[in-house]
Motif scaffolding. Sequence first.
Motif, PDB file in Angstrom:
ATOM      1  N   VAL A 152     -42.635  -9.076  22.819  1.00  0.00           N
ATOM      2  CA  VAL A 152     -44.033  -9.535  22.759  1.00  0.00           C
ATOM      3  C   VAL A 152     -44.245 -10.335  21.476  1.00  0.00           C
ATOM      4  O   VAL A 152     -44.815 -11.436  21.502  1.00  0.00           O
ATOM      5  N   LEU A 153     -43.766  -9.808  20.366  1.00  0.00           N
ATOM      6  CA  LEU A 153     -43.957 -10.477  19.065  1.00  0.00           C
ATOM      7  C   LEU A 153     -43.300 -11.866  19.045  1.00  0.00           C
ATOM      8  O   LEU A 153     -43.954 -12.865  18.713  1.00  0.00           O
ATOM      9  N   TYR A 171     -47.151  -4.930  12.107  1.00  0.00           N
ATOM     10  CA  TYR A 171     -47.503  -3.812  12.998  1.00  0.00           C
ATOM     11  C   TYR A 171     -46.342  -3.478  13.939  1.00  0.00           C
ATOM     12  O   TYR A 171     -45.901  -2.320  14.026  1.00  0.00           O
ATOM     13  N   VAL A 172     -45.831  -4.509  14.621  1.00  0.00           N
ATOM     14  CA  VAL A 172     -44.757  -4.272  15.603  1.00  0.00           C
ATOM     15  C   VAL A 172     -43.515  -3.707  14.897  1.00  0.00           C
ATOM     16  O   VAL A 172     -42.899  -2.747  15.377  1.00  0.00           O
ATOM     17  N   PHE A 230     -43.990  -1.465  25.592  1.00  0.00           N
ATOM     18  CA  PHE A 230     -43.109  -0.330  25.307  1.00  0.00           C
ATOM     19  C   PHE A 230     -42.914   0.484  26.593  1.00  0.00           C
ATOM     20  O   PHE A 230     -41.801   0.940  26.893  1.00  0.00           O
ATOM     21  N   PRO A 253     -41.961  -4.311  22.626  1.00  0.00           N
ATOM     22  CA  PRO A 253     -42.846  -4.823  21.564  1.00  0.00           C
ATOM     23  C   PRO A 253     -42.238  -5.987  20.784  1.00  0.00           C
ATOM     24  O   PRO A 253     -42.938  -6.944  20.441  1.00  0.00           O
ATOM     25  N   PHE A 269     -49.747  -8.847  12.692  1.00  0.00           N
ATOM     26  CA  PHE A 269     -49.235  -8.370  13.987  1.00  0.00           C
ATOM     27  C   PHE A 269     -47.724  -8.106  13.898  1.00  0.00           C
ATOM     28  O   PHE A 269     -47.230  -7.110  14.420  1.00  0.00           O
ATOM     29  N   LEU A 300     -54.288  -6.471  21.621  1.00  0.00           N
ATOM     30  CA  LEU A 300     -52.912  -6.577  21.112  1.00  0.00           C
ATOM     31  C   LEU A 300     -52.227  -5.212  21.139  1.00  0.00           C
ATOM     32  O   LEU A 300     -51.057  -5.092  21.530  1.00  0.00           O
ATOM     33  N   VAL A 301     -52.977  -4.192  20.754  1.00  0.00           N
ATOM     34  CA  VAL A 301     -52.430  -2.829  20.768  1.00  0.00           C
ATOM     35  C   VAL A 301     -52.053  -2.430  22.205  1.00  0.00           C
ATOM     36  O   VAL A 301     -50.962  -1.903  22.453  1.00  0.00           O
ATOM     37  N   LEU A 302     -52.949  -2.733  23.159  1.00  0.00           N
ATOM     38  CA  LEU A 302     -52.661  -2.392  24.572  1.00  0.00           C
ATOM     39  C   LEU A 302     -51.413  -3.132  25.063  1.00  0.00           C
ATOM     40  O   LEU A 302     -50.584  -2.561  25.782  1.00  0.00           O
ATOM     41  N   PHE A 325     -50.844   6.724  26.050  1.00  0.00           N
ATOM     42  CA  PHE A 325     -49.530   6.192  26.423  1.00  0.00           C
ATOM     43  C   PHE A 325     -48.419   7.232  26.230  1.00  0.00           C
ATOM     44  O   PHE A 325     -47.484   7.291  27.024  1.00  0.00           O
ATOM     45  N   VAL A 342     -48.882  -4.203  23.251  1.00  0.00           N
ATOM     46  CA  VAL A 342     -47.687  -3.634  22.609  1.00  0.00           C
ATOM     47  C   VAL A 342     -47.311  -2.309  23.284  1.00  0.00           C
ATOM     48  O   VAL A 342     -46.144  -2.072  23.616  1.00  0.00           O
ATOM     49  N   MET A 343     -48.322  -1.473  23.507  1.00  0.00           N
ATOM     50  CA  MET A 343     -48.045  -0.172  24.149  1.00  0.00           C
ATOM     51  C   MET A 343     -47.523  -0.383  25.581  1.00  0.00           C
ATOM     52  O   MET A 343     -46.587   0.285  26.017  1.00  0.00           O
ATOM     53  N   GLY A 344     -48.177  -1.307  26.293  1.00  0.00           N
ATOM     54  CA  GLY A 344     -47.764  -1.589  27.673  1.00  0.00           C
ATOM     55  C   GLY A 344     -46.336  -2.101  27.732  1.00  0.00           C
ATOM     56  O   GLY A 344     -45.555  -1.709  28.601  1.00  0.00           O
TER      57      GLY A 344
END
Lengths: 149, 502
Positions: free
Chosen positions: B419-420, A87-88, B407, B416, A84, B399-401, A134, B403-405
């Motif tokens: 979040v991490l 990824y970020v 951002f 992001p 993760f 997790l992807v949602l 998005f 991170v996008m949210g």
Amino acid sequence: MSECKRDYGDFIVLMGLAGFTLWYLLDAIRVSATPQNLLLILPLAVIVLAIIALELILRIKHGSLFRSSEEEPLHKTLPVVGLFAVYVLSLEAIGFDIATVAFLALFLILKGERNWLLVGGYSVAFGLSVAFFFSQMLPYPMTLLLLPS
Amino acid sequence: MIDFGAVGQSFDLLFSNFGPWLVVVPGIVLGLIFGATPGLQISMAMAIFLPMTMYMDFIQAMLFLTAIFTGGSFGAGIPAILMNIPGTSSAIATAFDGYPMARKGQHNQALGVALASSVIGALMGYVVLFFMIQPLSYMVLRLGPAEMFVVILWGMTLIASLKGEQVLKGLIAGFVGLLVGTIGFSEIGLARGTMGQTYLLDGVPVIPAMMGMFAASELFKLANKGFIVESADARKVKVSEIFEGCRMAMRYPVVMIRGGLIGVLVGAVPGVGSSVSNLLSYIETKRRDRDPDSFGKGNPKGVVASEAANSSSEGGSMATLLALGIPGGGATAVMLAAFAMHNITGGPQFIRQQTDVVYAIIFANFAQVFLLVIIGLLFIPLLANIVKVPMRYLIPSVLVLAVMGSFGLTGNMTGPATVLVFAVIGWIFRHYGYSVPAAVIGMLLGSLAEKSLLHSYQISGGDITYVFERPVTLAIFALLLISLFSQPVMKRLKARQEAAQL
């Protein structure tokens, strides 16, 4: 036998919280030592440090300073956390679309998915649609490599 | 107290044509989707669709935005129950018992309980708003910064002591959260704890931090599991069981009414709102229950208390918005922007001059609540299918949602990255038994607490005896001490009684 097992993690977390509190207090004092600036931070920091000291005293008293947690060991989840983090940190470098597809695919493989069609199909379909949704919905520019921005 | 002439005019406004109603169903659906998607906020949905309201008249714009609000309040409870990830901070307490119910295979019932409680809670909120809008706004005005500060401390203490066995760790988490909440520029223009980073000048981005601590850290914890609900039988979605859940909620009218009233009152306090009301209602229900130990293990009363309170908060926050022109939270802040777009200023004058419009908004919300029942029942079976998805697909997708949210909230990589960082902190906190909700609520309220304390200091000129002239502050402070010490004292007494019986 489990009693012999020592877990220093909880103690380190407690010390880390004490360290953060002390550092933040000193930083606030460095910026300005006026009552207006320290009105909340100073008493709150003192209370936090006092509670941490009390927690330590109680643990020493009960002989449980380095007790082990009943939860699943942290190292079992570490690969997921690491993936993760990668990824970020890669979002801007390789684009939200490619990074998301790669993260999904690698996660599925890491967690035992061996149907390659599903791995590829799901990662590409979900990853690209989310990135596209998005990028279209948000008023900010998103770094994209494949999709139109 | 009620202007019947304005009531008649409000019906004319609402029913003279279908225009205002056309936007209600899309609004509820949008709210449900945004609320039910971890990482997407109700306020975000309202902000994204705010420009559309420029093409609507004021009533239609308000109906559209309140429909998103109503749908989102319930929607946020869905991932809280199914994944232990509150869609927004208003559904934190829903997860406490909703998720354990889901883990026991009672996810359908839990969703039914949440739907019925949300509907009745929202209805209560608007009924109270209808009758009490003027006295309520007066009461809120009487709360000074000193009272506000003690209310925050009281709330923090209650939240931190939720985990009965680890109160000290709960308090540490909550108070460190409060400290983190003060990072960045203070009220007097001094930047603390920024480490020279410009992106921290406005403070830690709280919503991405919340997403990290709640959503991502919980997902890390679940990473080695096959499904949210391990038993295949328990993963079935049954509408009959959702109805059973609705009936189950009706068995606790006292919990529901108490939650509804707490929601309206707390919702009316600016800056506090549904994020705190659901927790206070939950704590109060747990405290008064004969079997408090059953909470946190799948007691439906916990879900009723939380959902009734967070839904009724909408009515409370609307009272503050309409009567004072002060937004109670993110969602009402967007509504305030809609007010400005239509050249309307909320406040006592607005209520006096446009009472028919105020009543029209309230009556339209009664109708929205009933529409939520129908739309909610149609959507729950679709959204409840989430328990059938293997965790190896669900975890990275959410997790992807998130991170996008995140951002989307910050517009740059700060979201992001936050979040991490907070996902890792939350994961470690969970592992070692620190209260994640206490830390998050602390972060949410940190700057408000400091602002309230500073204003009290300025008003009193630094004279501590000022507090003794404020009986409400003293009363709330006494409640704080009682809630902090009653639990260990009661436990000790109980243990002594049990020992004596043996």
